[in-house]
Design a protein around this motif. Structure first.
Motif, PDB file in Angstrom:
ATOM      1  N   PHE A 166     -28.143   0.987   2.414  1.00  0.00           N
ATOM      2  CA  PHE A 166     -26.714   0.681   2.534  1.00  0.00           C
ATOM      3  C   PHE A 166     -26.404  -0.041   3.842  1.00  0.00           C
ATOM      4  CE2 PHE A 166     -22.339   2.098   3.799  1.00  0.00           C
ATOM      5  CZ  PHE A 166     -21.651   1.333   2.871  1.00  0.00           C
ATOM      6  N   VAL A 167     -27.081   0.323   4.914  1.00  0.00           N
ATOM      7  CA  VAL A 167     -26.872  -0.279   6.232  1.00  0.00           C
ATOM      8  C   VAL A 167     -28.080  -1.135   6.602  1.00  0.00           C
ATOM      9  CG1 VAL A 167     -26.570   0.139   8.699  1.00  0.00           C
ATOM     10  CG2 VAL A 167     -25.343   1.555   7.042  1.00  0.00           C
ATOM     11  N   VAL A 168     -27.833  -2.419   6.888  1.00  0.00           N
ATOM     12  CA  VAL A 168     -28.871  -3.328   7.353  1.00  0.00           C
ATOM     13  C   VAL A 168     -28.554  -3.701   8.798  1.00  0.00           C
ATOM     14  CG1 VAL A 168     -29.926  -5.606   7.082  1.00  0.00           C
ATOM     15  CG2 VAL A 168     -29.332  -4.264   5.052  1.00  0.00           C
ATOM     16  N   LEU A 169     -29.479  -3.394   9.708  1.00  0.00           N
ATOM     17  CA  LEU A 169     -29.266  -3.684  11.124  1.00  0.00           C
ATOM     18  C   LEU A 169     -29.918  -5.015  11.474  1.00  0.00           C
ATOM     19  CD1 LEU A 169     -29.937  -0.148  12.669  1.00  0.00           C
ATOM     20  CD2 LEU A 169     -27.758  -1.140  11.911  1.00  0.00           C
ATOM     21  N   ARG A 170     -29.151  -5.897  12.134  1.00  0.00           N
ATOM     22  CA  ARG A 170     -29.635  -7.238  12.481  1.00  0.00           C
ATOM     23  C   ARG A 170     -29.600  -7.416  13.993  1.00  0.00           C
ATOM     24  NH1 ARG A 170     -26.472 -11.570   9.085  1.00  0.00           N
ATOM     25  NH2 ARG A 170     -25.026 -11.269  10.802  1.00  0.00           N
ATOM     26  N   ARG A 171     -30.778  -7.600  14.586  1.00  0.00           N
ATOM     27  CA  ARG A 171     -30.835  -7.764  16.044  1.00  0.00           C
ATOM     28  C   ARG A 171     -30.175  -9.069  16.464  1.00  0.00           C
ATOM     29  NH1 ARG A 171     -34.158 -10.501  19.535  1.00  0.00           N
ATOM     30  NH2 ARG A 171     -35.706 -10.991  17.927  1.00  0.00           N
ATOM     31  N   ARG A 172     -29.231  -8.960  17.405  1.00  0.00           N
ATOM     32  CA  ARG A 172     -28.565 -10.123  17.967  1.00  0.00           C
ATOM     33  C   ARG A 172     -28.528 -10.055  19.489  1.00  0.00           C
ATOM     34  NH1 ARG A 172     -29.764 -11.580  13.724  1.00  0.00           N
ATOM     35  NH2 ARG A 172     -28.492 -12.378  12.012  1.00  0.00           N
ATOM     36  N   TYR A 173     -29.338  -9.196  20.073  1.00  0.00           N
ATOM     37  CA  TYR A 173     -29.493  -9.131  21.524  1.00  0.00           C
ATOM     38  C   TYR A 173     -30.807  -9.818  21.896  1.00  0.00           C
ATOM     39  CZ  TYR A 173     -32.186  -5.002  20.074  1.00  0.00           C
ATOM     40  OH  TYR A 173     -33.058  -4.154  19.437  1.00  0.00           O
ATOM     41  N   TYR A 174     -30.924 -10.239  23.133  1.00  0.00           N
ATOM     42  CA  TYR A 174     -32.070 -11.030  23.578  1.00  0.00           C
ATOM     43  C   TYR A 174     -33.305 -10.166  23.715  1.00  0.00           C
ATOM     44  CZ  TYR A 174     -34.577 -14.777  25.937  1.00  0.00           C
ATOM     45  OH  TYR A 174     -35.481 -15.754  26.263  1.00  0.00           O
ATOM     46  N   GLU A 175     -34.367 -10.592  23.043  1.00  0.00           N
ATOM     47  CA  GLU A 175     -35.639  -9.885  23.110  1.00  0.00           C
ATOM     48  C   GLU A 175     -36.740 -10.834  22.655  1.00  0.00           C
ATOM     49  OE1 GLU A 175     -36.412  -5.484  21.901  1.00  0.00           O
ATOM     50  OE2 GLU A 175     -36.953  -6.684  20.147  1.00  0.00           O
ATOM     51  N   ASP A 176     -37.870 -10.799  23.339  1.00  0.00           N
ATOM     52  CA  ASP A 176     -39.019 -11.645  22.966  1.00  0.00           C
ATOM     53  C   ASP A 176     -38.663 -13.125  22.899  1.00  0.00           C
ATOM     54  OD1 ASP A 176     -40.607  -9.351  22.757  1.00  0.00           O
ATOM     55  OD2 ASP A 176     -40.084  -9.075  20.642  1.00  0.00           O
ATOM     56  N   GLY A 177     -37.757 -13.548  23.746  1.00  0.00           N
ATOM     57  CA  GLY A 177     -37.451 -14.972  23.849  1.00  0.00           C
ATOM     58  C   GLY A 177     -36.422 -15.507  22.886  1.00  0.00           C
ATOM     59  N   ASN A 178     -35.714 -14.616  22.174  1.00  0.00           N
ATOM     60  CA  ASN A 178     -34.696 -15.100  21.236  1.00  0.00           C
ATOM     61  C   ASN A 178     -33.652 -14.014  20.968  1.00  0.00           C
ATOM     62  OD1 ASN A 178     -35.470 -13.506  18.714  1.00  0.00           O
ATOM     63  ND2 ASN A 178     -37.411 -14.499  19.234  1.00  0.00           N
ATOM     64  N   TYR A 179     -32.613 -14.402  20.240  1.00  0.00           N
ATOM     65  CA  TYR A 179     -31.532 -13.482  19.879  1.00  0.00           C
ATOM     66  C   TYR A 179     -31.639 -13.000  18.433  1.00  0.00           C
ATOM     67  CZ  TYR A 179     -29.186 -14.721  24.238  1.00  0.00           C
ATOM     68  OH  TYR A 179     -28.874 -14.894  25.571  1.00  0.00           O
ATOM     69  N   GLY A 180     -32.768 -13.247  17.787  1.00  0.00           N
ATOM     70  CA  GLY A 180     -32.959 -12.773  16.427  1.00  0.00           C
ATOM     71  C   GLY A 180     -32.215 -13.563  15.374  1.00  0.00           C
ATOM     72  N   ILE A 181     -31.743 -14.748  15.718  1.00  0.00           N
ATOM     73  CA  ILE A 181     -30.910 -15.518  14.804  1.00  0.00           C
ATOM     74  C   ILE A 181     -31.364 -16.980  14.760  1.00  0.00           C
ATOM     75  CG2 ILE A 181     -29.196 -16.051  16.587  1.00  0.00           C
ATOM     76  CD1 ILE A 181     -27.025 -15.871  14.452  1.00  0.00           C
ATOM     77  N   THR A 182     -31.269 -17.576  13.587  1.00  0.00           N
ATOM     78  CA  THR A 182     -31.454 -19.016  13.467  1.00  0.00           C
ATOM     79  C   THR A 182     -30.140 -19.660  13.898  1.00  0.00           C
ATOM     80  OG1 THR A 182     -32.945 -18.666  11.591  1.00  0.00           O
ATOM     81  CG2 THR A 182     -32.090 -20.901  11.911  1.00  0.00           C
ATOM     82  N   ILE A 183     -30.088 -20.143  15.109  1.00  0.00           N
ATOM     83  CA  ILE A 183     -28.834 -20.572  15.725  1.00  0.00           C
ATOM     84  C   ILE A 183     -28.395 -21.932  15.194  1.00  0.00           C
ATOM     85  CG2 ILE A 183     -29.900 -21.756  17.702  1.00  0.00           C
ATOM     86  CD1 ILE A 183     -26.787 -19.473  17.854  1.00  0.00           C
ATOM     87  N   SER A 184     -27.096 -22.156  15.162  1.00  0.00           N
ATOM     88  CA  SER A 184     -26.547 -23.485  14.866  1.00  0.00           C
ATOM     89  C   SER A 184     -25.386 -23.744  15.811  1.00  0.00           C
ATOM     90  CB  SER A 184     -26.079 -23.579  13.411  1.00  0.00           C
ATOM     91  OG  SER A 184     -24.836 -22.932  13.241  1.00  0.00           O
TER      92      SER A 184
END
Length: 299
Positions: A166-184
Motif C-alpha cells: 500500500f505504501v511505496v517509499l521513494r528516496r528523494r534525498y541525496y545519497e550515492d551521488g544522486n537524489y534517486g530521481i530521473t531529473i528534468s
C-alpha cells in the motif's frame, strides 16, 4: 545525450509495467493508461528542484478541484469503460485537498477496475489518515522522502497495520551521488544540471532530438478542468481543452493533440513547451506509442 548516461529512477519500471498492463482501446484508438489530476493550487513545501520554490513562476492559491467537476470527469471515463490508473499528483500536494477521501471513493466506486494512486511528500500523513485513504479505496500511496533515512522507519511504523504494497517509499534525498530521481528541467523552469546524478552529462543543447511518449500514454487534468499536455508543462503553455464543457475522449482524439503526437513521433520537439524540455520521454509508454503508430497506418 546517450540514454545510458541518465540516472533512472527505480520507480520507472513499476510505472512502465502498469502503463503496459492498462493499455486499452476505444473504437480501435489507443487510450491513455494514466489520468493524472492536479487537485490543488498549492504545496506545503518549497523544494529547490521544483518550480514551487520560485514565486514568480508558481503562484500558490487556495483553489481546489471541485467535487462536481471530478464526478463529471469520472462519468466521462466510465462511459468508455476506463480501467487505467487514476493518479493524484502533478503540481501540488494532493493531501491539501480536504475531500481527497471522497475523490478516491468516487473514482473507485465508478471505476472499480482502475488503480487509484497518490504521490505525496507525506508531511500531512498520520496513521489515522493512512487508514482513511486505504478504506476509501486507495490502492497505493507513493511517498517521496526528501529529508533523510530517518523517514523510512517513520512511514513503515505508520503503515504497519496496512498491506505491505500500500505504501511505496521513494528516496528523494541525496545519497550515492544522486537524489534517486530521473531529473528534468520542468520545461526550462529549473536548472536540472544542478541536481543530476554525479555520473550524468549536463544538458545544454535544446530541443532534444528524441521522441517523447508522454502524450501517447497519459493525460493530465488541472484543478480548473483544463486538460494539459503533460506533467512537465508547469507553465501550462499547452491547454488541449477544458473538461467542464468538453469530453475527455474527444479531447484525447482531438486534432490539436494528434498534431503534437505527430511532431513528437518524427521526432520534432521544436515547439513550446517541448523545445524547452530535457525530459527523457521514452522510458515509459513504448507499447502505447506503437499502438498509435499502428492506428495511423490503419486509417
Amino acid at each position: 545525450m546517450e540514454i545510458n548516461s541518465r540516472f533512472i529512477d527505480k520507480s520507472t519500471e513499476r510505472k512502465n509495467k502498469i502503463v503496459k498492463e492498462k493499455l486499452q482501446f476505444f473504437e480501435a484508438f489507443p487510450l491513455f493508461s494514466i489520468v493524472e489530476f492536479n487537485i490543488a493550487g498549492n504545496c506545503n513545501r518549497n523544494c529547490s528542484f521544483c518550480p514551487v520554490s520560485n514565486p514568480e513562476i508558481y503562484k500558490k492559491t487556495n483553489e481546489f478541484l471541485a467535487i462536481n467537476l471530478f464526478e463529471k470527469i469520472i462519468s466521462d471515463l466510465k462511459d468508455i469503460n476506463y480501467s487505467g490508473k487514476i493518479l493524484f499528483s502533478a503540481f501540488s500536494e494532493p493531501l491539501l485537498h480536504k475531500q481527497i477521501d471522497k475523490l478516491i471513493f468516487i473514482a473507485k466506486n465508478n471505476l472499480p477496475n482502475s488503480r487509484i494512486e497518490i504521490v505525496s511528500n507525506g508531511d500531512l500523513l498520520t496513521e489515522k489518515k493512512l487508514k482513511q485513504l486505504y478504506e476509501s479505496g486507495l490502492d497505493t500511496i507513493n511517498i517521496s522522502l526528501y529529508d533523510g533515512k530517518e523517514q523510512i522507519d517513520k512511514f513503515k511504523n505508520m503503515s504497519k497495520d496496512l498491506p505491505e504494497d500500500f505504501v511505496v517509499l521513494r528516496r528523494r534525498y541525496y545519497e550515492d551521488g544522486n537524489y534517486g530521481i530521473t531529473i528534468s528541467n520542468r520545461t526550462g523552469l529549473i536548472d536540472s544540471n544542478l541536481f543530476r546524478d554525479r555520473n550524468e552529462n549536463a544538458i545544454f543543447e535544446l530541443p532534444l532530438k528524441e521522441k517523447c511518449y508522454y502524450p501517447f500514454y497519459m493525460i493530465l487534468v488541472d484543478y480548473n478542468g483544463d486538460l494539459l499536455l503533460c506533467p512537465h508543462d508547469w507553465s501550462k503553455k499547452v491547454i488541449i481543452g477544458n473538461l467542464i464543457t468538453e469530453n475527455i475522449i474527444e479531447l484525447w482524439k482531438s486534432k490539436k493533440l494528434e498534431s503534437i503526437r505527430k511532431s513528437l513521433s518524427k521526432p520534432n520537439r521544436n515547439f513550446e513547451p517541448c523545445k524547452s524540455c530535457d525530459v527523457l520521454g521514452t522510458l515509459i509508454g513504448e507499447d502505447s506509442f506503437d499502438a498509435w503508430i499502428n492506428s495511423e497506418l490503419n486509417k
